[in-house]
Design a protein around this motif. Structure first.
Motif, PDB file in Angstrom:
ATOM      1  N   LYS A   1       0.838  -1.214   0.000  1.00 19.00           N
ATOM      2  CA  LYS A   1       0.000   0.000   0.000  1.00 19.00           C
ATOM      3  C   LYS A   1       0.870   1.260   0.000  1.00 19.00           C
ATOM      4  CE  LYS A   1      -4.099  -1.675   2.412  1.00 19.00           C
ATOM      5  NZ  LYS A   1      -4.824  -1.636   3.672  1.00 19.00           N
ATOM      6  N   ALA A   2       1.964   1.185   0.749  1.00 23.08           N
ATOM      7  CA  ALA A   2       2.832   2.366   0.869  1.00 23.08           C
ATOM      8  C   ALA A   2       3.463   2.728  -0.478  1.00 23.08           C
ATOM      9  CB  ALA A   2       3.921   2.096   1.907  1.00 23.08           C
ATOM     10  N   ARG A   3       3.587   1.743  -1.372  1.00 22.30           N
ATOM     11  CA  ARG A   3       4.187   2.014  -2.689  1.00 22.30           C
ATOM     12  C   ARG A   3       3.187   2.651  -3.660  1.00 22.30           C
ATOM     13  NH1 ARG A   3       6.753  -2.966  -1.675  1.00 22.30           N
ATOM     14  NH2 ARG A   3       5.223  -4.105  -2.907  1.00 22.30           N
ATOM     15  N   ILE A   4       1.923   2.700  -3.269  1.00 22.34           N
ATOM     16  CA  ILE A   4       0.890   3.287  -4.145  1.00 22.34           C
ATOM     17  C   ILE A   4       0.636   4.721  -3.685  1.00 22.34           C
ATOM     18  CG2 ILE A   4      -1.515   3.089  -4.925  1.00 22.34           C
ATOM     19  CD1 ILE A   4      -1.308   0.057  -4.163  1.00 22.34           C
ATOM     20  N   PRO A   5       0.773   5.720  -4.576  1.00 19.88           N
ATOM     21  CA  PRO A   5       0.565   7.104  -4.141  1.00 19.88           C
ATOM     22  C   PRO A   5      -0.752   7.303  -3.386  1.00 19.88           C
ATOM     23  CG  PRO A   5       1.560   7.088  -6.293  1.00 19.88           C
ATOM     24  CD  PRO A   5       1.262   5.648  -5.967  1.00 19.88           C
ATOM     25  N   ALA A   6      -1.813   6.623  -3.766  1.00 22.18           N
ATOM     26  CA  ALA A   6      -3.105   6.782  -3.068  1.00 22.18           C
ATOM     27  C   ALA A   6      -3.068   6.159  -1.672  1.00 22.18           C
ATOM     28  CB  ALA A   6      -4.231   6.155  -3.882  1.00 22.18           C
ATOM     29  N   GLY A   7      -2.044   5.378  -1.375  1.00 21.52           N
ATOM     30  CA  GLY A   7      -1.885   4.801  -0.031  1.00 21.52           C
ATOM     31  C   GLY A   7      -2.835   3.651   0.259  1.00 21.52           C
ATOM     32  N   ARG A   8      -3.425   3.090  -0.769  1.00 13.99           N
ATOM     33  CA  ARG A   8      -4.386   2.000  -0.565  1.00 13.99           C
ATOM     34  C   ARG A   8      -4.524   1.199  -1.852  1.00 13.99           C
ATOM     35  NH1 ARG A   8      -9.308   3.036  -3.129  1.00 13.99           N
ATOM     36  NH2 ARG A   8      -9.677   5.186  -3.736  1.00 13.99           N
ATOM     37  N   PHE A   9      -5.146   0.022  -1.727  1.00 10.34           N
ATOM     38  CA  PHE A   9      -5.515  -0.744  -2.915  1.00 10.34           C
ATOM     39  C   PHE A   9      -6.812  -0.178  -3.485  1.00 10.34           C
ATOM     40  CE2 PHE A   9      -3.388  -4.483  -0.648  1.00 10.34           C
ATOM     41  CZ  PHE A   9      -2.172  -4.210  -1.251  1.00 10.34           C
ATOM     42  N   GLY A  10      -7.053  -0.492  -4.754  1.00  5.66           N
ATOM     43  CA  GLY A  10      -8.305  -0.069  -5.357  1.00  5.66           C
ATOM     44  C   GLY A  10      -9.458  -0.919  -4.847  1.00  5.66           C
ATOM     45  N   ASP A  11     -10.627  -0.291  -4.782  1.00  5.09           N
ATOM     46  CA  ASP A  11     -11.852  -1.005  -4.435  1.00  5.09           C
ATOM     47  C   ASP A  11     -12.445  -1.514  -5.755  1.00  5.09           C
ATOM     48  OD1 ASP A  11     -14.482  -1.696  -3.933  1.00  5.09           O
ATOM     49  OD2 ASP A  11     -14.827  -0.037  -2.524  1.00  5.09           O
ATOM     50  N   PRO A  12     -12.730  -2.818  -5.871  1.00  5.53           N
ATOM     51  CA  PRO A  12     -13.302  -3.320  -7.126  1.00  5.53           C
ATOM     52  C   PRO A  12     -14.508  -2.508  -7.607  1.00  5.53           C
ATOM     53  CG  PRO A  12     -12.708  -5.159  -5.721  1.00  5.53           C
ATOM     54  CD  PRO A  12     -12.464  -3.912  -4.909  1.00  5.53           C
ATOM     55  N   ALA A  13     -15.278  -1.936  -6.689  1.00  7.59           N
ATOM     56  CA  ALA A  13     -16.434  -1.131  -7.107  1.00  7.59           C
ATOM     57  C   ALA A  13     -15.995   0.080  -7.945  1.00  7.59           C
ATOM     58  CB  ALA A  13     -17.233  -0.669  -5.889  1.00  7.59           C
ATOM     59  N   GLU A  14     -14.815   0.627  -7.645  1.00  6.27           N
ATOM     60  CA  GLU A  14     -14.296   1.756  -8.434  1.00  6.27           C
ATOM     61  C   GLU A  14     -13.986   1.297  -9.860  1.00  6.27           C
ATOM     62  OE1 GLU A  14     -11.779   4.482  -5.387  1.00  6.27           O
ATOM     63  OE2 GLU A  14     -11.110   2.415  -5.473  1.00  6.27           O
ATOM     64  N   PHE A  15     -13.481   0.080  -9.945  1.00  2.89           N
ATOM     65  CA  PHE A  15     -13.182  -0.498 -11.255  1.00  2.89           C
ATOM     66  C   PHE A  15     -14.483  -0.722 -12.044  1.00  2.89           C
ATOM     67  CE2 PHE A  15     -12.136  -3.655 -14.364  1.00  2.89           C
ATOM     68  CZ  PHE A  15     -10.827  -3.399 -14.711  1.00  2.89           C
ATOM     69  N   GLY A  16     -15.484  -1.278 -11.346  1.00  2.00           N
ATOM     70  CA  GLY A  16     -16.770  -1.549 -11.989  1.00  2.00           C
ATOM     71  C   GLY A  16     -17.407  -0.276 -12.515  1.00  2.00           C
ATOM     72  N   ALA A  17     -17.294   0.809 -11.750  1.00  2.00           N
ATOM     73  CA  ALA A  17     -17.907   2.076 -12.168  1.00  2.00           C
ATOM     74  C   ALA A  17     -17.264   2.588 -13.459  1.00  2.00           C
ATOM     75  CB  ALA A  17     -17.770   3.109 -11.050  1.00  2.00           C
ATOM     76  N   LEU A  18     -15.941   2.438 -13.564  1.00  2.00           N
ATOM     77  CA  LEU A  18     -15.251   2.871 -14.790  1.00  2.00           C
ATOM     78  C   LEU A  18     -15.705   2.015 -15.975  1.00  2.00           C
ATOM     79  CD1 LEU A  18     -13.152   4.425 -16.425  1.00  2.00           C
ATOM     80  CD2 LEU A  18     -11.387   2.921 -15.485  1.00  2.00           C
ATOM     81  N   CYS A  19     -15.808   0.720 -15.727  1.00  2.00           N
ATOM     82  CA  CYS A  19     -16.256  -0.191 -16.790  1.00  2.00           C
ATOM     83  C   CYS A  19     -17.657   0.204 -17.264  1.00  2.00           C
ATOM     84  CB  CYS A  19     -16.235  -1.631 -16.261  1.00  2.00           C
ATOM     85  SG  CYS A  19     -16.882  -2.816 -17.435  1.00  2.00           S
ATOM     86  N   ALA A  20     -18.557   0.465 -16.316  1.00  2.00           N
ATOM     87  CA  ALA A  20     -19.931   0.822 -16.689  1.00  2.00           C
ATOM     88  C   ALA A  20     -19.952   2.130 -17.467  1.00  2.00           C
ATOM     89  CB  ALA A  20     -20.810   0.914 -15.440  1.00  2.00           C
ATOM     90  N   PHE A  21     -19.089   3.072 -17.101  1.00  2.00           N
ATOM     91  CA  PHE A  21     -19.061   4.326 -17.866  1.00  2.00           C
ATOM     92  C   PHE A  21     -18.601   4.059 -19.303  1.00  2.00           C
ATOM     93  CE2 PHE A  21     -17.233   8.081 -19.728  1.00  2.00           C
ATOM     94  CZ  PHE A  21     -18.334   8.918 -19.676  1.00  2.00           C
ATOM     95  N   LEU A  22     -17.549   3.237 -19.451  1.00  3.82           N
ATOM     96  CA  LEU A  22     -17.069   2.939 -20.813  1.00  3.82           C
ATOM     97  C   LEU A  22     -18.125   2.185 -21.629  1.00  3.82           C
ATOM     98  CD1 LEU A  22     -13.336   1.990 -20.150  1.00  3.82           C
ATOM     99  CD2 LEU A  22     -14.202   4.057 -21.270  1.00  3.82           C
ATOM    100  N   ALA A  23     -19.005   1.481 -20.922  1.00  3.89           N
ATOM    101  CA  ALA A  23     -20.086   0.746 -21.599  1.00  3.89           C
ATOM    102  C   ALA A  23     -21.288   1.643 -21.867  1.00  3.89           C
ATOM    103  CB  ALA A  23     -20.520  -0.441 -20.743  1.00  3.89           C
ATOM    104  N   SER A  24     -21.262   2.843 -21.349  1.00  2.00           N
ATOM    105  CA  SER A  24     -22.467   3.677 -21.349  1.00  2.00           C
ATOM    106  C   SER A  24     -22.732   4.333 -22.703  1.00  2.00           C
ATOM    107  CB  SER A  24     -22.344   4.772 -20.279  1.00  2.00           C
ATOM    108  OG  SER A  24     -21.494   5.818 -20.743  1.00  2.00           O
ATOM    109  N   ALA A  25     -23.922   4.912 -22.794  1.00  2.00           N
ATOM    110  CA  ALA A  25     -24.305   5.650 -24.001  1.00  2.00           C
ATOM    111  C   ALA A  25     -23.419   6.885 -24.183  1.00  2.00           C
ATOM    112  CB  ALA A  25     -25.763   6.069 -23.884  1.00  2.00           C
ATOM    113  N   HIS A  26     -22.794   7.355 -23.098  1.00  2.00           N
ATOM    114  CA  HIS A  26     -22.013   8.599 -23.154  1.00  2.00           C
ATOM    115  C   HIS A  26     -20.592   8.395 -23.678  1.00  2.00           C
ATOM    116  CE1 HIS A  26     -25.330  10.026 -20.799  1.00  2.00           C
ATOM    117  NE2 HIS A  26     -25.047   9.170 -19.837  1.00  2.00           N
ATOM    118  N   ALA A  27     -20.185   7.131 -23.824  1.00  2.00           N
ATOM    119  CA  ALA A  27     -18.770   6.862 -24.097  1.00  2.00           C
ATOM    120  C   ALA A  27     -18.500   6.477 -25.559  1.00  2.00           C
ATOM    121  CB  ALA A  27     -18.264   5.768 -23.156  1.00  2.00           C
ATOM    122  N   GLY A  28     -19.423   6.832 -26.439  1.00  2.00           N
ATOM    123  CA  GLY A  28     -19.261   6.434 -27.838  1.00  2.00           C
ATOM    124  C   GLY A  28     -18.099   7.100 -28.559  1.00  2.00           C
ATOM    125  N   PHE A  29     -17.534   8.166 -27.957  1.00  2.00           N
ATOM    126  CA  PHE A  29     -16.431   8.889 -28.613  1.00  2.00           C
ATOM    127  C   PHE A  29     -15.080   8.485 -28.018  1.00  2.00           C
ATOM    128  CE2 PHE A  29     -14.739  13.163 -30.225  1.00  2.00           C
ATOM    129  CZ  PHE A  29     -14.939  12.854 -31.560  1.00  2.00           C
TER     130      PHE A  29
END
Ligand SMILES: NC(=O)c1ccc[n+]([C@@H]2O[C@H](COP(=O)([O-])OP(=O)(O)OC[C@H]3O[C@@H](n4cnc5c(N)ncnc54)[C@H](OP(=O)(O)O)[C@@H]3O)[C@@H](O)[C@H]2O)c1
Length: 259
Positions: free
Chosen positions: A214-242
């Motif tokens: 964790k100390a080697r990551i600037p954010a000081g923590r591991f990622g939460d899978p939910a944060e990953f899922g949210a990015l995936c859903a945005f890329l899958a969204s109607a808004h991400a066609g560009f």
């Protein structure tokens, strides 16, 4: 934000646990019907039940090994007109450079390059015809910056990335996008297995290895899978066609470059 994909159909590969599961959850919350997959039938069924109860969307389970062509045929048959494909799979094991064999390289290429390519080849033509498609590949930050011991993973995923770069441009005109998400360290079973291995190698406790990592990551923590899922859903969204042909790092600032 309304992602504009309620009622869309998504195939999420290797989604009974970890990052795949988190993508499935975020897509279900956005109202997508899902096809879920994983080798362990019981774990898959548990995940499907939890997501059904939490979101009320329709979920079809396809248990099986993705590297087996029969499983891929079943996945496609379960949803031949998928609007969204999340390509995920197990990652190659950690292996010292000197221990890598031709067989382990071939296995990594099969899992992390050929399998996702086969699914894109099967599903993209229908997406092009219907003028909507979102393909998201889960790769790794190691495609961008090396991680010792994950050479097979990095190489196979870099191959996938380069292979699909041209198809991303080919399909863009038809509102079909192909992007990859490159995770740094996320709190999943795979990450925990990695910590246990590192702890054993260094002769320290898993807790100590976790604190160091964790100390080697600037954010000081591991990622939460939910944060990953949210990015995936945005890329899958109607808004991400560009957005297409991109490789998006999500690593708490771990990659040490300005670009
Ligand atoms: N977590 C991280 O920090 C991180 C960082 C960089 C890259 N990655 C990569 O991201 C991917 C997902 O990682 P994760 O951390 O979410 O792993 P995880 O927690 O171990 O989950 C892996 C998921 O994939 C399924 N799976 C594995 N092999 C499969 C196969 N051959 N066929 C079908 N399903 C399969 C597993 O279920 P079964 O075991 O029941 O099949 C499980 O649902 C991996 O490729 C990993 O290398 C992860």
């Amino acid at each position: 934000m309304d992602l504009g994909i309620a009622g869309r159909k998504a195939i999420v590969c290797a989604s009974s646990k970890g990052l795949g599961r988190a993508c499935a959850r975020a897509l279900a919350e956005a109202g997508c019907a899902l096809v879920l997959n994983g080798r362990d039938k019981e774990v898959l069924s548990r995940t499907a039940t939890e997501l059904r109860q939490a979101t009320g969307v329709e979920i079809h389970e396809v248990p099986g090994d993705l590297d087996n062509p029969a499983t891929r045929t079943e996945l496609i048959a379960a949803c031949p007109d998928a609007d969204i494909l999340v390509n995920n799979n197990g990652g190659p094991p950690h292996q010292a450079f000197g221990e890598i064999t031709r067989e382990t390289v071939l296995k990594g290429i099969e899992s992390n390059m050929l399998t996702p390519i086969a699914l894109v080849q099967a599903l993209a033509p229908g997406m092009v015809e219907r003028k909507f498609g979102r393909i998201i590949n889960i790769t790794s930050s190691s495609v961008r910056a090396p991680i010792a011991g994950l050479d097979v993973s990095s190489g196979a995923r870099a191959g996938l990335t380069a292979f699909l770069a041209s198809a991303a441009r080919l399909f863009a005109r038809d509102n079909v996008t192909i992007n990859s998400i490159q995770p740094g360290s996320f709190d999943t079973d795979r990450a925990i297995a990695g910590l246990s291995r590192a702890a054993a190698q260094r002769g320290v406790s898993v807790d100590a290895a976790r604190t160091d990592a964790k100390a080697r990551i600037p954010a000081g923590r591991f990622g939460d899978p939910a944060e990953f899922g949210a990015l995936c859903a945005f890329l899958a969204s109607a808004h991400a066609g560009f957005i297409t042909g991109q490789n998006i790092l999500i690593d708490g600032g771990g990659f040490p470059g300005a670009f």
